[in-house]
Design a protein around this motif. Structure first.
Motif, mmCIF file in Angstrom:
data_model
loop_
_atom_site.group_PDB
_atom_site.id
_atom_site.type_symbol
_atom_site.label_atom_id
_atom_site.label_comp_id
_atom_site.label_asym_id
_atom_site.label_seq_id
_atom_site.Cartn_x
_atom_site.Cartn_y
_atom_site.Cartn_z
ATOM 1 N N ILE A 1 0.952 -1.191 0.074
ATOM 2 C CA ILE A 1 -0.010 -0.104 -0.226
ATOM 3 C C ILE A 1 0.893 1.166 0.029
ATOM 4 N N ALA A 2 2.032 1.317 0.841
ATOM 5 C CA ALA A 2 2.667 2.518 0.915
ATOM 6 C C ALA A 2 3.393 2.492 -0.380
ATOM 7 N N GLN A 3 3.825 1.734 -1.081
ATOM 8 C CA GLN A 3 4.384 1.753 -2.358
ATOM 9 C C GLN A 3 3.471 2.411 -3.511
ATOM 10 N N TRP A 4 2.307 1.798 -3.681
ATOM 11 C CA TRP A 4 1.184 2.253 -4.509
ATOM 12 C C TRP A 4 0.965 3.648 -4.208
ATOM 13 N N ILE A 5 0.974 4.333 -3.164
ATOM 14 C CA ILE A 5 0.467 5.348 -2.579
ATOM 15 C C ILE A 5 1.825 6.532 -2.921
ATOM 16 N N ALA A 6 3.046 5.900 -2.685
ATOM 17 C CA ALA A 6 4.296 6.791 -3.249
ATOM 18 C C ALA A 6 4.293 6.725 -4.911
ATOM 19 N N LEU A 7 3.814 5.911 -5.463
ATOM 20 C CA LEU A 7 3.961 5.841 -6.822
ATOM 21 C C LEU A 7 2.702 6.575 -7.358
ATOM 22 N N GLY A 8 1.616 7.069 -6.826
ATOM 23 C CA GLY A 8 0.619 7.953 -7.137
ATOM 24 C C GLY A 8 -0.545 6.958 -7.504
ATOM 25 N N GLU A 9 -0.605 5.616 -7.433
ATOM 26 C CA GLU A 9 -1.574 4.688 -7.743
ATOM 27 C C GLU A 9 -2.614 4.595 -7.000
ATOM 28 N N ILE A 10 -2.585 4.955 -5.647
ATOM 29 C CA ILE A 10 -3.619 5.034 -4.819
ATOM 30 C C ILE A 10 -3.552 6.280 -4.143
ATOM 31 N N ALA A 11 -4.732 7.039 -3.774
ATOM 32 C CA ALA A 11 -4.505 8.377 -3.229
ATOM 33 C C ALA A 11 -4.006 8.521 -1.708
ATOM 34 N N ASP A 12 -4.705 7.647 -1.022
ATOM 35 C CA ASP A 12 -4.321 7.952 0.332
ATOM 36 C C ASP A 12 -4.859 6.578 1.203
ATOM 37 N N MET A 13 -4.719 6.743 2.538
ATOM 38 C CA MET A 13 -5.248 5.472 3.346
ATOM 39 C C MET A 13 -6.650 5.287 2.924
ATOM 40 N N GLN A 14 -7.500 6.421 3.034
ATOM 41 C CA GLN A 14 -8.862 5.979 3.102
ATOM 42 C C GLN A 14 -9.199 5.107 1.681
ATOM 43 N N GLU A 15 -8.560 5.485 0.575
ATOM 44 C CA GLU A 15 -8.922 4.723 -0.610
ATOM 45 C C GLU A 15 -8.094 3.341 -0.541
ATOM 46 N N ALA A 16 -7.066 3.241 0.246
ATOM 47 C CA ALA A 16 -6.417 1.994 0.292
ATOM 48 C C ALA A 16 -7.128 1.012 1.033
ATOM 49 N N ARG A 17 -8.022 1.446 2.299
ATOM 50 C CA ARG A 17 -8.643 0.669 2.977
ATOM 51 C C ARG A 17 -10.009 -0.154 1.938
ATOM 52 N N GLU A 18 -10.562 0.830 1.135
ATOM 53 C CA GLU A 18 -11.467 0.310 0.145
ATOM 54 C C GLU A 18 -10.979 -0.566 -0.752
ATOM 55 N N VAL A 19 -9.711 -0.406 -1.003
ATOM 56 C CA VAL A 19 -9.194 -1.427 -2.076
ATOM 57 C C VAL A 19 -8.860 -2.882 -1.450
ATOM 58 N N ILE A 20 -8.458 -2.729 -0.154
ATOM 59 C CA ILE A 20 -8.299 -4.030 0.738
ATOM 60 C C ILE A 20 -9.540 -4.471 0.741
ATOM 61 N N GLN A 21 -10.491 -3.972 1.104
ATOM 62 C CA GLN A 21 -11.858 -4.758 1.394
ATOM 63 C C GLN A 21 -12.425 -5.348 0.183
ATOM 64 N N HIS A 22 -11.905 -4.870 -1.080
ATOM 65 C CA HIS A 22 -12.505 -5.368 -2.281
ATOM 66 C C HIS A 22 -11.393 -6.670 -2.589
ATOM 67 N N SER A 23 -10.125 -6.832 -1.952
ATOM 68 C CA SER A 23 -9.213 -7.482 -2.689
ATOM 69 C C SER A 23 -8.919 -8.830 -1.748
ATOM 70 N N PHE A 24 -9.149 -8.810 -0.589
ATOM 71 C CA PHE A 24 -8.716 -9.557 0.412
ATOM 72 C C PHE A 24 -9.803 -10.557 1.298
ATOM 73 N N PRO A 25 -10.061 -11.685 1.566
ATOM 74 C CA PRO A 25 -11.176 -12.201 2.138
ATOM 75 C C PRO A 25 -10.893 -12.251 3.688
ATOM 76 N N VAL A 26 -11.910 -12.175 4.579
ATOM 77 C CA VAL A 26 -11.876 -12.269 6.032
ATOM 78 C C VAL A 26 -12.435 -13.240 6.546
ATOM 79 N N THR A 27 -12.173 -13.741 7.951
ATOM 80 C CA THR A 27 -12.755 -14.886 8.668
ATOM 81 C C THR A 27 -13.530 -14.264 9.829
ATOM 82 N N HIS A 28 -14.744 -14.564 10.149
ATOM 83 C CA HIS A 28 -15.241 -14.117 11.265
ATOM 84 C C HIS A 28 -15.310 -15.100 12.377
#
Length: 491
Positions: A441-468
C-alpha cells in the motif's frame, strides 16, 4: 498491471511478495520465503544481515526468472528496535546485535540510574524495555565504545537493508518510533536522552515519512540481477505499522492485533497517551503509516510454540500443523495456564521445560504431552490478550467491540477462536499477509496509484477475504480468566 516487490522480514523468516494492482483490486503472490534466525557467537546473538541481503537478491532473481520484469519499486518492512552501524566509508562495522541479547537487561538497569523510566516515558511515550535501541546503544557504549567512535551512521533494520539496495541513508518514521529515542511530538530525535547517557548523537540520520521514495536500486544491483533500475520506497518500516495499514478497520471502535512471533495489540489514537497507568501496564506509543500514532502493547505470540517445536525436533518428534491440530483437540481445556510474558520465556534454552517449571511452581498440573503443551500456550495467550484489551478500554475510555487480527499467526484458527472466546468479542481475521499488504500500500501511494489511506482501505476490502469468529462458552471463559489473573500478578 503494474507490479511491485514487498519484502516482509520477521524475526523468524522473511518473504518476498509480488503485488499487482489494476486500479481497483490488489493481488499478492508469494515469490520466495527464507529462514531468519539470530546466530549465537562470542557470547552474543547477531542477525546475519548479509544472509538476509543475499536471500533478498535471490528472491528478486526468482521473480525475474518467472517473467516479472515490469517491476516499479521495492519496499522493506521488518521487526523493530535493531540496527546496524556504518563507518564513514559506508561499510557495515559489524553484524547487528539481536534484541534478545542477554546483556541488554543489565544495560537498561544501569541506564535507569541516570534517567528514570518515568522521564523516558514522558519524553518518548515508549515503554521502557531492555530490547529498545536506546539500551542496546548504551550497552555498546559501555562494552565496546570503539564501535561508536568509528560509527558515522545508525540505520534501523529496514532502513539498513534499503541502504544496501539504494545507497541512501535515512531512517523512516514508524521504525524510528520503536527506539525510545524519538520525541513524543515534533518528528525529531530526543537527543537530550542520548546526551545524558553519553551516546553520540551525530550517528542519527534525518527522519523521513512513510510512502516516500528513497531513491533507485544501485547500478551494481541492477547489473548483478540483469534488471532495470527500480524505485526504493520508504514503506512503513515497522512491520506492525504496515500490518495496521492493511487491516480493514471500520468506524466501530476496534482493536488491532498484528500476530506473529510477537502479537502487538493496540488502537489508533489521535494523540499519544502518557497516562501513568499506560506506563505501568507496559503500553507504548508508536507511529503509523499516515504520520499518526497507535497505542499498543507488545505481547508474546507464537514464539512460545516455535521454541517448543525446536525442543520436540531435537528429541526426534516430527511435528506439523495437522498433528498439532489433532493433539490440541484431544487435550482437555484449561488444565494448565501460564503468564506468557513472564521473563523466563523470553529466550530460554528449553521452552518446554520452562513452561513445565512455571506450572509446577504454581501448583498446576504439569503439561507433558504435545497437546497439553499446545493447549496451555494457546489458551494462556488468548487470556492475556483479554487482559490487554480490558486495559486498552480503560486508557482510551472506549468500548472496543471488535478485534481485527492480521499476520501469519492467524493461520492458526484455534488462536483466533480462543481469542474470541477469551475476550467475548467478534474477531475479524485477515488478511494473513497483513504486513506485506501494508508494505505494498505504501508503495502504491508513493507511486501515485492510490491516493491515500482511505482509498487504500477500500481497495483492501475489495481484494482480500476475512474470516469471522464469534465468542463461545463465555461464562466458562470468564471463570477461567479470574484464575488466570493470579498468574499475571504472581509473575
Amino acid at each position: 498491471m503494474k507490479k511491485i516487490w514487498a519484502f516482509d522480514i520477521g524475526a523468524s523468516n522473511g518473504r518476498l511478495m509480488l503485488s499487482s494492482f489494476n486500479g481497483e483490486k490488489m493481488y499478492m503472490e508469494e515469490i520466495h520465503r527464507f529462514d531468519n534466525h539470530p546466530v549465537h557467537v562470542t557470547g552474543h546473538d547477531y542477525w546475519d544481515i548479509l544472509h538476509i541481503f543475499s536471500e533478498m537478491k535471490r528472491a528478486m532473481q526468482i521473480s525475474l526468472q518467472k517473467g516479472h520484469t515490469n517491476i516499479e519499486s521495492m519496499g522493506i518492512d521488518t521487526w523493530g528496535v535493531d540496527f546496524g552501524l556504518l563507518a564513514e566509508t559506508g561499510e557495515l562495522l559489524m553484524n547487528p546485535y539481536s534484541y534478545r541479547n542477554p546483556r541488554n537487561q543489565q544495560a537498561m538497569e544501569e541506564a535507569l540510574q541516570w534517567i528514570s523510566s518515568e522521564e523516558l516515558f514522558r519524553l518518548t511515550g515508549v515503554e521502557t524495555a531492555a530490547i529498545n535501541t536506546l539500551f542496546q546503544l548504551y550497552a555498546i557504549q559501555k562494552e565496546h565504545p570503539a564501535l561508536l567512535e568509528q560509527a558515522e551512521t545508525l540505520l534501523l533494520t529496514p532502513s539498513l537493508l534499503s541502504y544496501l539496495f539504494s545507497g541512501e541513508k535515512y531512517n523512516e518514521f514508524t521504525i524510528s518510533s520503536t527506539t525510545q529515542m524519538l520525541a513524543i511530538r515534533g518528528r525529531k530525535w530526543e537527543t537530550s536522552i542520548l546526551e545524558q547517557l553519553d551516546i553520540p548523537t551525530h550517528i542519527l540520520t534525518p527522519l523521513v515519512e512513510s510512502a516516500t521514495i528513497a531513491g533507485e536500486t544501485l547500478p551494481a544491483i541492477n547489473q548483478e540481477l540483469q534488471m532495470d533500475a527500480i524505485k526504493v520506497v520508504h514503506v512503513a518500516g515497522h512491520d506492525t505499522a504496515s500490518a495496521l495499514a492493511a487491516l480493514p478497520l471500520a468506524d466501530v471502535p476496534s482493536v488491532f492485533m498484528s500476530c506473529g512471533t510477537w502479537v502487538l495489540i493496540g488502537v489508533p489514537i489521535a494523540e499519544a497517551v502518557t497516562d501513568i497507568k499506560a506506563m505501568q501496564w507496559g503500553f507504548t506509543n508508536e507511529g503509523t503509516i499516515d504520520g499518526g500514532a497507535r497505542l499498543q502493547k507488545n505481547n508474546m505470540g507464537m514464539w512460545l510454540l516455535q521454541q517448543c517445536r525446536k525442543v520436540w525436533e531435537r528429541q526426534g518428534t516430527v511435528t506439523d500443523f495437522d498433528r498439532e491440530n489433532r493433539c490440541f483437540i484431544d487435550a482437555p481445556p484449561f488444565r494448565s495456564l501460564i503468564n506468557p510474558d513472564d521473563p523466563r520465556f523470553f529466550n530460554p534454552d528449553n521452552m518446554v521445560e520452562e513452561i513445565q517449571h512455571f506450572c509446577r511452581e504454581t501448583a498446576q498440573p504439569v503439561p507433558e504431552t504435545q497437546g497439553e503443551m499446545i493447549r496451555c500456550i494457546l489458551e494462556s495467550l488468548a487470556l492475556k490478550y483479554n487482559w490487554v484489551i480490558q486495559r486498552l478500554e480503560q486508557l482510551t475510555r472506549e468500548k472496543l467491540n471488535r478485534i481485527h487480527m492480521g499476520g501469519g499467526a492467524i493461520r492458526n484458527q484455534h488462536l483466533c477462536q480462543l481469542t474470541a472466546n477469551a475476550t467475548g468479542r467478534e474477531v475479524v481475521a485477515g488478511p494473513i499477509e497483513a504486513s506485506s499488504i501494508g508494505n505494498a500500500i505504501a508503495q502504491w501511494i508513493a507511486l501515485g496509484e492510490i491516493a491515500d489511506m482511505q482509498e487504500a482501505r477500500e481497495v483492501i476490502q475489495h481484494s482480500f477475504p476475512v474470516t469471522h469468529y464469534y465468542p463461545e462458552d463465555s461464562a466458562e471463559w470468564q471463570q477461567v480468566y479470574q484464575r488466570f489473573t493470579q498468574y499475571i500478578e504472581e509473575s
